[in-house]
Motif scaffolding. Structure first.
Motif, PDB file in Angstrom:
ATOM      1  N   GLY A  81       0.810  -1.216   0.000  1.00  0.00           N
ATOM      2  CA  GLY A  81       0.000   0.000   0.000  1.00  0.00           C
ATOM      3  C   GLY A  81       0.839   1.261   0.000  1.00  0.00           C
ATOM      4  O   GLY A  81       0.530   2.227  -0.702  1.00  0.00           O
ATOM      5  N   LEU A  82       1.909   1.262   0.775  1.00  0.00           N
ATOM      6  CA  LEU A  82       2.816   2.414   0.800  1.00  0.00           C
ATOM      7  C   LEU A  82       3.453   2.622  -0.568  1.00  0.00           C
ATOM      8  O   LEU A  82       3.477   3.743  -1.092  1.00  0.00           O
ATOM      9  CB  LEU A  82       3.901   2.198   1.857  1.00  0.00           C
ATOM     10  N   ALA A  83       3.961   1.537  -1.139  1.00  0.00           N
ATOM     11  CA  ALA A  83       4.655   1.626  -2.424  1.00  0.00           C
ATOM     12  C   ALA A  83       3.703   2.011  -3.554  1.00  0.00           C
ATOM     13  O   ALA A  83       4.046   2.848  -4.400  1.00  0.00           O
ATOM     14  CB  ALA A  83       5.352   0.304  -2.740  1.00  0.00           C
ATOM     15  N   LEU A  84       2.519   1.408  -3.581  1.00  0.00           N
ATOM     16  CA  LEU A  84       1.574   1.722  -4.659  1.00  0.00           C
ATOM     17  C   LEU A  84       1.043   3.144  -4.560  1.00  0.00           C
ATOM     18  O   LEU A  84       0.826   3.801  -5.585  1.00  0.00           O
ATOM     19  CB  LEU A  84       0.415   0.728  -4.666  1.00  0.00           C
ATOM     20  N   GLY A 101       6.591  12.464   3.016  1.00  0.00           N
ATOM     21  CA  GLY A 101       7.289  12.381   4.298  1.00  0.00           C
ATOM     22  C   GLY A 101       6.718  11.273   5.166  1.00  0.00           C
ATOM     23  O   GLY A 101       7.449  10.480   5.775  1.00  0.00           O
ATOM     24  N   VAL A 102       5.396  11.187   5.191  1.00  0.00           N
ATOM     25  CA  VAL A 102       4.721  10.142   5.966  1.00  0.00           C
ATOM     26  C   VAL A 102       4.961   8.770   5.343  1.00  0.00           C
ATOM     27  O   VAL A 102       5.235   7.793   6.055  1.00  0.00           O
ATOM     28  CB  VAL A 102       3.211  10.454   6.086  1.00  0.00           C
ATOM     29  N   LEU A 103       4.862   8.669   4.021  1.00  0.00           N
ATOM     30  CA  LEU A 103       5.107   7.383   3.356  1.00  0.00           C
ATOM     31  C   LEU A 103       6.537   6.912   3.616  1.00  0.00           C
ATOM     32  O   LEU A 103       6.773   5.719   3.868  1.00  0.00           O
ATOM     33  CB  LEU A 103       4.848   7.488   1.852  1.00  0.00           C
ATOM     34  N   LEU A 122       8.863   2.178  -4.647  1.00  0.00           N
ATOM     35  CA  LEU A 122       9.087   3.292  -3.732  1.00  0.00           C
ATOM     36  C   LEU A 122      10.287   4.135  -4.164  1.00  0.00           C
ATOM     37  O   LEU A 122      10.219   5.369  -4.181  1.00  0.00           O
ATOM     38  CB  LEU A 122       9.278   2.756  -2.308  1.00  0.00           C
ATOM     39  N   ILE A 123      11.367   3.482  -4.535  1.00  0.00           N
ATOM     40  CA  ILE A 123      12.557   4.213  -4.993  1.00  0.00           C
ATOM     41  C   ILE A 123      12.241   4.989  -6.267  1.00  0.00           C
ATOM     42  O   ILE A 123      12.598   6.166  -6.398  1.00  0.00           O
ATOM     43  CB  ILE A 123      13.741   3.247  -5.209  1.00  0.00           C
ATOM     44  N   TRP A 124      11.570   4.341  -7.205  1.00  0.00           N
ATOM     45  CA  TRP A 124      11.223   5.012  -8.453  1.00  0.00           C
ATOM     46  C   TRP A 124      10.354   6.233  -8.178  1.00  0.00           C
ATOM     47  O   TRP A 124      10.587   7.327  -8.741  1.00  0.00           O
ATOM     48  CB  TRP A 124      10.488   4.060  -9.406  1.00  0.00           C
TER      49      TRP A 124
END
Length: 131
Positions: A81-84, A101-103, A122-124
């Motif tokens: 969920g964070l990454a998407l 910042g929160v993610l 996430l990196i992308w």
């Protein structure tokens, strides 16, 4: 549910996203999603964000509400969920420093549970938006 509908439409209609966005039913789907953003679960939030981004739908109201909801339920977002969510915002080019910042903070807490695809997304996303 509405976020599932957005996700499925994107999954099967992404090749012709312009036709999906122009379909007479699409504005109604967006209206429903706008109304339901405040109640989205973590999974529904990331599904909706992913689907809209896949369809290249840059609805400012919905993405603003998705960001606000993500801030509220940050602890409930799993690595996917964070990454998407990050990926979706980057895909449509929407900068949101508070959200990212929160993610990032939540991702650090849960990094041991991230898989390679989640890390890559996430990196992308952070690189794409310059965070």
């Amino acid at each position: 549910n509405t976020s599932t509908a957005v996700h499925r439409v994107a999954r099967y209609g992404q090749e012709e996203s312009h036709l999906v966005r122009e379909h007479p039913s699409f504005p109604r789907l967006l209206l429903l999603l706008r109304a339901k953003c405040k109640d989205l679960s973590a999974r529904s939030l990331s599904d909706a964000a992913w689907g809209l981004a896949k369809l290249q739908c840059r609805d400012e109201v919905i993405f603003g509400r998705i960001a606000a909801r993500a801030l509220e339920i940050r602890a409930d977002l799993d690595p996917q969920g964070l990454a998407l969510t990050a990926w979706a915002f980057a895909t449509i080019g929407r900068q949101d420093e508070e959200l990212f910042g929160v993610l990032a903070a939540e991702s650090r807490k849960k990094m041991k549970d991230f898989g390679p695809q989640n890390i890559a997304n996430l990196i992308w996303a952070t690189a794409t938006l310059g965070f």
